[in-house]
Design a protein around this motif. Structure first.
Motif, short mmCIF file in Angstrom:
data_model
loop_
_atom_site.label_atom_id
_atom_site.label_comp_id
_atom_site.label_asym_id
_atom_site.label_seq_id
_atom_site.Cartn_x
_atom_site.Cartn_y
_atom_site.Cartn_z
N UNK A 190 0.77 -1.23 0.00
CA UNK A 190 0.00 0.00 0.00
C UNK A 190 0.81 1.28 0.00
N UNK A 191 2.14 1.21 0.21
CA UNK A 191 2.94 2.43 0.23
C UNK A 191 3.13 3.00 -1.18
N UNK A 192 3.11 4.31 -1.28
CA UNK A 192 3.44 4.99 -2.55
C UNK A 192 4.90 5.42 -2.48
N UNK A 193 5.64 5.11 -3.55
CA UNK A 193 7.09 5.30 -3.50
C UNK A 193 7.60 5.58 -4.91
N UNK A 194 8.77 6.23 -4.99
CA UNK A 194 9.37 6.58 -6.27
C UNK A 194 10.88 6.62 -6.09
N UNK A 195 11.63 6.43 -7.18
CA UNK A 195 13.09 6.56 -7.15
C UNK A 195 13.48 7.73 -8.01
N UNK A 196 14.31 8.60 -7.46
CA UNK A 196 14.71 9.84 -8.11
C UNK A 196 16.23 9.99 -8.04
N UNK A 197 16.81 10.49 -9.11
CA UNK A 197 18.24 10.80 -9.15
C UNK A 197 18.39 12.30 -8.93
N UNK A 198 19.06 12.68 -7.84
CA UNK A 198 19.16 14.10 -7.52
C UNK A 198 20.18 14.79 -8.42
N UNK A 199 20.29 16.12 -8.40
CA UNK A 199 21.20 16.83 -9.31
C UNK A 199 22.67 16.42 -9.16
N UNK A 200 23.04 15.81 -8.02
CA UNK A 200 24.42 15.36 -7.83
C UNK A 200 24.65 13.95 -8.36
#
Length: 248
Positions: free
Chosen positions: A228-238
């Motif tokens: 049930x968790x909402x989640x995402x993977x993101x690459x930060x500017x670094x």
């Protein structure tokens, strides 16, 4: 009296503004450090047997799992994975080891992230795990852990995390050392990623994208896991990877 009212009103407005900034930070907690590995068994031998970290979850063989939601989260639809989670004494961060696909020989190369383990009575030691990831064990009054991330501008990176996410944590530190080890495709063994528990994942995603971050997750938007968790993977500017997860 007339001259005091505007000053009092100004002070009141300033106090409200400061309270609003600190009342609801985007990040409400730091989760485990997720480490992409080339061979889960070898990594477990290092982190469990060599470092003595405690495994969580049921004992036994860690089998491959076919979970479409997690595969899409990592941007590798159709792939299978296997994982294990370990506790770090004195820290809420923990370590989650994730292997995608069959075991393979790790590639040599620099890593821009170092895991610091503080242990009472320890002798200062620098180790490298099977994927070349640096782990430093340091003597400390209390047990704990921190991630040190090498970036091009440590001050700018820290300011970005604090101003955009409200993140003030001694578990995440930046050092100006370049980010060469971060510029590799995802998910590549040796890479690290940090899970952040957030209040509003859609707002956090929008803020990170506006600051120059890119989305790894296949849909380009948060996915919902079977739990049930909402989640995402993101690459930060670094070039460092984050996994915001919305608190339920």
């Amino acid at each position: 009296m007339a001259t005091r009212l505007p000053i009092a009103l100004l002070l009141l407005l300033c106090a409200k503004a400061m309270f609003a900034q600190t009342e609801s930070p985007a990040v409400v907690g730091v989760g485990p450090f997720l480490h992409i590995v080339s061979d889960l068994d070898q990594s477990l031998a290092f982190y469990h047997d060599t470092l003595g970290l405690e495994l969580t979850g049921p004992p036994g063989e860690h089998k491959f799992t076919d979970n479409p939601a997690v595969a899409n989260l990592y941007g590798v639809p159709g792939k299978q994975f296997r994982a294990a989670v370990l506790k770090i004494p004195g820290s809420q961060m923990g370590i989650e080891l994730v292997q995608w696909g069959e075991a393979r020989k790790p590639k040599d190369g620099p890593t821009a992230v170092t895991l610091m383990l503080g242990r009472p009575g320890a002798v200062r030691t620098t180790l490298r795990d099977p994927d070349g990831f640096t782990v430093e064990v340091d003597p400390s009054v209390i047990a704990g852990a921190a991630l040190v991330i090498g970036v091009n501008d440590a001050r700018k990176a820290a300011a970005l995390y604090e101003s955009m996410l409200g993140l003030k944590s001694d578990q995440i530190r930046f050092t100006t050392a370049g980010n060469k080890g971060l510029n590799v495709p995802f998910p590549t063994p040796g890479q690290g990623m940090l899970r952040l528990f957030v209040r509003n994942i859609d707002a956090v995603t929008a803020s990170l994208k506006a600051a120059g971050s890119s989305v790894i997750t296949t849909s380009g938007a948060p996915v919902t896991l079977p739990q049930g968790q909402r989640v995402i993977i993101i690459r930060d500017p670094n070039g460092f990877y984050l996994q915001p997860m919305e608190m339920r």
